[in-house]
Motif scaffolding. Structure first.
Motif, PDB file in Angstrom:
ATOM      1  N   LEU A 167      10.390 -40.702  14.890  1.00  0.00           N
ATOM      2  CA  LEU A 167      10.503 -41.539  13.693  1.00  0.00           C
ATOM      3  C   LEU A 167      11.836 -42.270  13.655  1.00  0.00           C
ATOM      4  O   LEU A 167      11.898 -43.457  13.289  1.00  0.00           O
ATOM      5  CB  LEU A 167      10.336 -40.674  12.448  1.00  0.00           C
ATOM      6  N   ILE A 168      12.899 -41.585  14.023  1.00  0.00           N
ATOM      7  CA  ILE A 168      14.213 -42.241  14.074  1.00  0.00           C
ATOM      8  C   ILE A 168      14.199 -43.381  15.085  1.00  0.00           C
ATOM      9  O   ILE A 168      14.805 -44.433  14.875  1.00  0.00           O
ATOM     10  CB  ILE A 168      15.301 -41.208  14.429  1.00  0.00           C
ATOM     11  N   GLY A 169      13.483 -43.176  16.188  1.00  0.00           N
ATOM     12  CA  GLY A 169      13.390 -44.212  17.214  1.00  0.00           C
ATOM     13  C   GLY A 169      12.484 -45.371  16.844  1.00  0.00           C
ATOM     14  O   GLY A 169      12.430 -46.358  17.572  1.00  0.00           O
ATOM     15  N   GLY A 170      11.760 -45.256  15.715  1.00  0.00           N
ATOM     16  CA  GLY A 170      10.915 -46.359  15.263  1.00  0.00           C
ATOM     17  C   GLY A 170       9.432 -46.162  15.488  1.00  0.00           C
ATOM     18  O   GLY A 170       8.658 -47.113  15.362  1.00  0.00           O
ATOM     19  N   GLU A 172       5.453 -44.910  14.927  1.00  0.00           N
ATOM     20  CA  GLU A 172       4.537 -44.811  13.801  1.00  0.00           C
ATOM     21  C   GLU A 172       4.482 -43.368  13.304  1.00  0.00           C
ATOM     22  O   GLU A 172       4.562 -42.420  14.091  1.00  0.00           O
ATOM     23  CB  GLU A 172       3.141 -45.269  14.211  1.00  0.00           C
ATOM     24  N   THR A 173       4.301 -43.211  11.997  1.00  0.00           N
ATOM     25  CA  THR A 173       4.364 -41.876  11.397  1.00  0.00           C
ATOM     26  C   THR A 173       3.298 -40.950  11.952  1.00  0.00           C
ATOM     27  O   THR A 173       3.591 -39.825  12.382  1.00  0.00           O
ATOM     28  CB  THR A 173       4.230 -41.975   9.867  1.00  0.00           C
ATOM     29  N   ALA A 174       2.031 -41.384  11.938  1.00  0.00           N
ATOM     30  CA  ALA A 174       0.940 -40.514  12.370  1.00  0.00           C
ATOM     31  C   ALA A 174       1.098 -40.105  13.833  1.00  0.00           C
ATOM     32  O   ALA A 174       0.910 -38.938  14.195  1.00  0.00           O
ATOM     33  CB  ALA A 174      -0.405 -41.211  12.153  1.00  0.00           C
ATOM     34  N   LEU A 179       2.659 -36.058  18.080  1.00  0.00           N
ATOM     35  CA  LEU A 179       3.449 -35.569  19.216  1.00  0.00           C
ATOM     36  C   LEU A 179       4.216 -34.310  18.834  1.00  0.00           C
ATOM     37  O   LEU A 179       4.360 -33.381  19.646  1.00  0.00           O
ATOM     38  CB  LEU A 179       4.419 -36.656  19.687  1.00  0.00           C
ATOM     39  N   GLY A 180       4.730 -34.258  17.601  1.00  0.00           N
ATOM     40  CA  GLY A 180       5.408 -33.061  17.155  1.00  0.00           C
ATOM     41  C   GLY A 180       4.478 -31.863  17.111  1.00  0.00           C
ATOM     42  O   GLY A 180       4.819 -30.768  17.578  1.00  0.00           O
ATOM     43  N   LEU A 181       3.261 -32.053  16.571  1.00  0.00           N
ATOM     44  CA  LEU A 181       2.289 -30.965  16.505  1.00  0.00           C
ATOM     45  C   LEU A 181       1.827 -30.564  17.896  1.00  0.00           C
ATOM     46  O   LEU A 181       1.630 -29.368  18.173  1.00  0.00           O
ATOM     47  CB  LEU A 181       1.092 -31.389  15.655  1.00  0.00           C
ATOM     48  N   THR A 247      -4.164 -36.426  23.256  1.00  0.00           N
ATOM     49  CA  THR A 247      -4.164 -36.978  21.898  1.00  0.00           C
ATOM     50  C   THR A 247      -4.015 -38.496  21.930  1.00  0.00           C
ATOM     51  O   THR A 247      -4.340 -39.166  20.957  1.00  0.00           O
ATOM     52  CB  THR A 247      -3.011 -36.391  21.063  1.00  0.00           C
ATOM     53  N   ARG A 248      -3.522 -39.017  23.066  1.00  0.00           N
ATOM     54  CA  ARG A 248      -3.362 -40.468  23.271  1.00  0.00           C
ATOM     55  C   ARG A 248      -2.536 -41.101  22.157  1.00  0.00           C
ATOM     56  O   ARG A 248      -2.873 -42.172  21.624  1.00  0.00           O
ATOM     57  CB  ARG A 248      -4.721 -41.149  23.382  1.00  0.00           C
ATOM     58  N   ALA A 249      -1.449 -40.453  21.806  1.00  0.00           N
ATOM     59  CA  ALA A 249      -0.566 -40.975  20.759  1.00  0.00           C
ATOM     60  C   ALA A 249      -0.032 -42.344  21.147  1.00  0.00           C
ATOM     61  O   ALA A 249       0.244 -42.617  22.319  1.00  0.00           O
ATOM     62  CB  ALA A 249       0.592 -40.006  20.535  1.00  0.00           C
ATOM     63  N   PHE A 250       0.097 -43.209  20.150  1.00  0.00           N
ATOM     64  CA  PHE A 250       0.598 -44.583  20.288  1.00  0.00           C
ATOM     65  C   PHE A 250      -0.331 -45.468  21.121  1.00  0.00           C
ATOM     66  O   PHE A 250       0.037 -46.602  21.452  1.00  0.00           O
ATOM     67  CB  PHE A 250       2.006 -44.603  20.893  1.00  0.00           C
TER      68      PHE A 250
END
Length: 548
Positions: A167-170, A172-174, A179-181, A247-250
């Motif tokens: 999030l600090i790096g910019g 998306e929230t979801a 990635l954290g989960l 999860t294919r985040a982003f």
């Protein structure tokens, strides 16, 4: 009234101990033991994730640079080292972050969980402290549940650091939360694996080693599966790392693969619980093999003991690092097109555009040399483990002097890391040879690996000097190892000043064969290593042992 019929006088004696009796107290104890490690891991991730994203933004400022980066992922070795190649048709910046950064967040989470779980379960049992705790009103399940809760809290902290860093790096929230989960659940999977292996053996080292072997196997299975199909094949799904990456985040966020991780954690914990009921306290389900009736002459000597204690770890990590060296070396054939579309490549790493293959190979060798550095420090600190466990005193009582024991220990560790350096040089050389079909690279890279020996010796000598100064000070040697890794991987991208870069001994080794060997820094580091080693031996003779 007889003793057998005497009524209990203590309030705790009148209350039957349930399976979780004493959980709250044990939880406080385990959190106190693990709090520093959890804080260090979490803060490191919180700092490194946004720093890495910022550095990647500087190196890949436009779509042309991203497309050039994407060309590298067509190489099977790159896929092995990163993960599935999502968004191949339109490689965005955040797709690159997810594809190439996530794996190197999952692996530390897994290692942290393995080491922490082994320490708080089998480690406490092996040391005898758990038996002491069980003599108090403590439920049978309370120590294990407490250890697992602390491991879960550690992973939650690490996952929160990953999400916050994204999030600090910019990001998306979801996707950042996903990635954290994913990091949390992957750590929990390997923590649960360790809970199972801790039931099989009597020793914490064997339990953690078996779990780390499972991690290496999962890494290999995931890599082979992703090579079969760029976005992951059926084989990839046999690895916990794939469950997080899928999860294919982003790219095309989906949450359901994380349910596989959750189910695996539940199943493994049930298995661990069942197995714990089938063994005695202090024992493992797999009985330790009986040793020989008499030790060999080599094992009776201090050097033989050291080789026995650290040799297995060196061999296992040597094989793994050799495979990494092969994979990285084989990327040499993919650099030409990449460099043409990325003129700022020199700002990311010490790679020369006029000598891509040579400078890239030399830089790969520097990165992988952190492995022998870490093992040299780990090997020296194993002496501290033996001291605090009281076993070192037994060796000294048998007639071996402290100076002789520590000196031979130092030499054995150095010989082991030197052999590993040669192996890594061969690995990089064979990898480059496979990419360029020039056999001369094998000899060149083996020679280049030998130039790091004085630097590796310096790290081991610093660990010995700190250990001689005091048992509690010895772990400070890891700070230099961590700093060296930071400087090597991110120093140029973060624009660190030369003074900060030069604090890492590896930075004083010339990047041969791209640059000429400079003997003066190597001699200075060698002399410094010898002086610090002697200092450590002198200090060790002057202090008391921590145990025994």
């Amino acid at each position: 009234m007889t003793a057998a019929t005497a009524a209990p006088t203590h309030r705790g004696q009148r209350r039957a101990a349930g399976p979780l009796t004493g959980l709250r107290s044990l939880l406080r104890l385990h959190l106190r033991l693990a709090r520093r490690g959890i804080l260090i891991w979490s803060l490191a991730v919180l700092v490194l994730v946004p720093a890495s994203i910022h550095a990647m933004e500087d190196v890949y400022p436009d779509q042309a640079a991203l497309d050039a980066r994407a060309t590298l992922l067509d190489n099977p070795s790159a896929v092995m080292m990163t993960g599935p190649f999502f968004a191949a048709d339109h490689y965005t910046f955040w797709a690159m972050v997810a594809n190439e950064l996530l794996l190197y967040l999952l692996v530390p989470a897994a290692i942290m969980s393995i080491l922490l779980t082994a320490r708080l379960t089998r480690g406490e049992e092996e040391s005898g402290r758990l038996e002491l705790l069980r003599s108090l009103p403590t439920g049978r399940l309370a120590p294990s549940v407490s250890a697992l809760l602390v491991m879960a809290l550690a992973n939650l902290a690490l996952g929160a650091a990953v999400a916050a860093g994204m999030l600090i790096g910019g990001g998306e929230t979801a996707d950042s939360l996903a990635l954290g989960l994913a990091t949390v659940l992957t750590g929990l999977v390997f923590g649960a694996v360790t809970a199972v292996t801790a039931q099989l053996t009597e020793h914490a080292g064997t339990a953690s080693g078996t779990a780390l072997g499972t991690l290496a196997l999962a890494f290999l299975v995931r890599g082979i599966g992703d090579v079969i199909e760029r976005d992951g094949s059926w084989l990839s799904w046999f690895s916990p790392f794939a469950w997080a990456q899928q999860t294919r985040a982003f790219v095309d966020l989906r949450w359901w693969p994380l349910l596989v991780s959750f189910a695996a954690v539940a199943v493994l914990l049930v298995i661990a619980g069942r197995l714990s009921h089938r063994r005695d306290l202090g024992a493992g389900l797999r009985l330790a093999a009986a040793g020989r009736a008499a030790a060999s002459a080599a094992l009776l000597a201090p050097g033989g003991l050291t080789r026995r204690l650290v040799g297995g770890t060196h061999l296992a990590w040597g094989i793994g690092l050799f495979l990494f060296a092969l994979a990285f070396g084989s990327l040499a054939s993919s650099l030409t097109g990449f460099a043409e579309n990325l003129p700022d490549l020199a700002g990311m790493a010490p790679i020369r555009l006029d000598d891509l293959t040579g400078s890239f190979s030399a830089f790969v060798l520097m990165m992988i040399a952190i492995g022998p550095v870490a093992l040299a420090v780990s090997g020296m600190l194993r002496m501290r483990t033996e001291e605090t466990a009281g076993r070192l005193a037994g060796v000294l009582v048998a007639g071996t002097s402290r100076a002789r024991l520590a000196g031979q220990w130092f030499l054995v560790v150095l010989l082991g890391t030197a052999a590993m350096q040669v192996l890594l040089g061969l690995g990089v050389g064979i990898g480059v040879w496979s990419a360029t079909e020039d056999t001369a690279w094998i000899g060149e890279m083996t020679l280049a690996a030998l130039t790091y020996l004085s630097a590796v010796a310096l790290y081991a000598a610093i660990a010995l000097a700190l250990y001689g100064l005091g048992s509690r000070l010895a772990p400070l040697a890891w700070l230099l190892v961590v700093y060296t890794a930071l400087v090597t991987f991110l120093g140029q991208m973060l624009g660190l000043p030369d003074l900060a870069m030069d604090l890492s001994p590896l930075q004083h080794v010339a990047l041969y064969p791209s640059a000429d060997v400079e003997p003066v820094p190597l001699v200075v580091m060698g002399v410094a290593a010898a002086v610090l080693a002697v200092l450590g031996l002198v200090l060790l003779r002057r202090r008391d042992l921590a145990a025994g």
